[in-house]
Write a protein that holds these residues in place. Structure first.
Motif, PDB file in Angstrom:
ATOM      1  N   ASP A 151       0.840  -1.202   0.000  1.00 19.91           N
ATOM      2  CA  ASP A 151       0.000   0.000   0.000  1.00 19.91           C
ATOM      3  C   ASP A 151       0.870   1.244   0.000  1.00 19.91           C
ATOM      4  OD1 ASP A 151      -2.342  -1.500   0.126  1.00 19.91           O
ATOM      5  OD2 ASP A 151      -2.331  -1.540   2.314  1.00 19.91           O
ATOM      6  N   GLY A 152       0.375   2.298  -0.639  1.00 21.61           N
ATOM      7  CA  GLY A 152       1.102   3.561  -0.648  1.00 21.61           C
ATOM      8  C   GLY A 152       0.359   4.599  -1.471  1.00 21.61           C
ATOM      9  N   ASP A 153       0.985   5.752  -1.636  1.00 22.10           N
ATOM     10  CA  ASP A 153       0.404   6.836  -2.417  1.00 22.10           C
ATOM     11  C   ASP A 153       1.013   6.821  -3.812  1.00 22.10           C
ATOM     12  OD1 ASP A 153      -1.004   7.537  -0.160  1.00 22.10           O
ATOM     13  OD2 ASP A 153       0.391   9.112   0.428  1.00 22.10           O
ATOM     14  N   VAL A 154       0.157   6.857  -4.825  1.00 17.26           N
ATOM     15  CA  VAL A 154       0.561   6.740  -6.226  1.00 17.26           C
ATOM     16  C   VAL A 154       0.370   8.088  -6.913  1.00 17.26           C
ATOM     17  CG1 VAL A 154       0.125   5.544  -8.405  1.00 17.26           C
ATOM     18  CG2 VAL A 154      -0.174   4.329  -6.237  1.00 17.26           C
ATOM     19  N   THR A 155       1.401   8.545  -7.622  1.00 19.49           N
ATOM     20  CA  THR A 155       1.289   9.774  -8.411  1.00 19.49           C
ATOM     21  C   THR A 155       0.647   9.441  -9.752  1.00 19.49           C
ATOM     22  OG1 THR A 155       3.271  10.694  -7.391  1.00 19.49           O
ATOM     23  CG2 THR A 155       2.573  11.669  -9.473  1.00 19.49           C
ATOM     24  N   VAL A 156      -0.434  10.152 -10.069  1.00 17.70           N
ATOM     25  CA  VAL A 156      -1.112  10.022 -11.353  1.00 17.70           C
ATOM     26  C   VAL A 156      -1.257  11.435 -11.906  1.00 17.70           C
ATOM     27  CG1 VAL A 156      -3.144   9.154 -12.582  1.00 17.70           C
ATOM     28  CG2 VAL A 156      -2.395   8.022 -10.476  1.00 17.70           C
ATOM     29  N   THR A 157      -0.545  11.741 -12.986  1.00 16.04           N
ATOM     30  CA  THR A 157      -0.569  13.092 -13.548  1.00 16.04           C
ATOM     31  C   THR A 157      -1.963  13.435 -14.059  1.00 16.04           C
ATOM     32  OG1 THR A 157       0.018  12.394 -15.779  1.00 16.04           O
ATOM     33  CG2 THR A 157       1.850  12.860 -14.257  1.00 16.04           C
TER      34      THR A 157
END
Length: 175
Positions: A151-157
């Motif tokens: 689990d974690g935070d995902v960067t999505v432009t």
């Protein structure tokens, strides 16, 4: 008259287009960003466990095995799609692939364009091209995942969030 408290799905349900997947060949991590597949029609993630059964005098007992994770994707083939080509080469070369699952309905508190999600590494185990005469070419991918993901935070432009295409203005674009 009796008042019923009904669950409202409109504000809580996650639409399929809000759960996005990004891919990158692990060996390209220093020079490439994770990318979405063009024209994705469907994604899936399956987690399963086999369990062995042992007969005892008191009845059967079950011993669970290790969890197995599989991620699938189906998309319409985009002309000149470099990512599909890289993924097919990764299958041929047994190259490890990184996969991010991001829920665009759950922004992360850690910054803009970040969403709650999961990170996986695995291998592309199957690619299938389906070309029906009256339809677009469809590409189906299956990934066998190592471990269970993190689990974690995902960067999505912003452009990745738009998925299929970005706005193009009316002036000519060259040649």
């Amino acid at each position: 008259m009796r008042k019923l408290e009904l669950q409202l799905f409109g504000n809580e349900a996650v639409q399929g287009k809000k759960l996005v997947y990004l891919y990158r060949i692990l060996s390209e991590a220093a020079k490439e960003n994770g990318a979405t597949l063009a024209f994705t029609t469907e994604n899936g993630r399956t987690k399963s466990k086999d369990a062995d059964s042992t007969a005892t005098k008191d009845g059967s007992i079950r011993t669970p095995g290790a969890a197995e994770v599989e991620i699938t994707a189906t998309s319409i083939l985009k002309k000149g799609d470099a990512l599909i080509g890289k993924l097919e080469k990764a299958l041929d070369d047994d190259a490890l692939v990184e996969i991010w699952e991001a829920n665009l309905m759950e922004p992360a508190s850690s910054g803009s364009n970040k969403f709650k999600g999961k990170y996986f590494q695995g291998y592309l185990t199957e690619i299938e091209y389906t070309a029906n005469a009256d339809e677009f070419v469809e590409v189906s991918l299956t990934f066998g995942i190592n471990g269970n993901g993190e689990d974690g935070d995902v960067t999505v432009t912003a452009s990745q969030q738009e998925q299929a295409y970005a706005f193009v203005d009316t002036p000519k674009t060259g040649a």
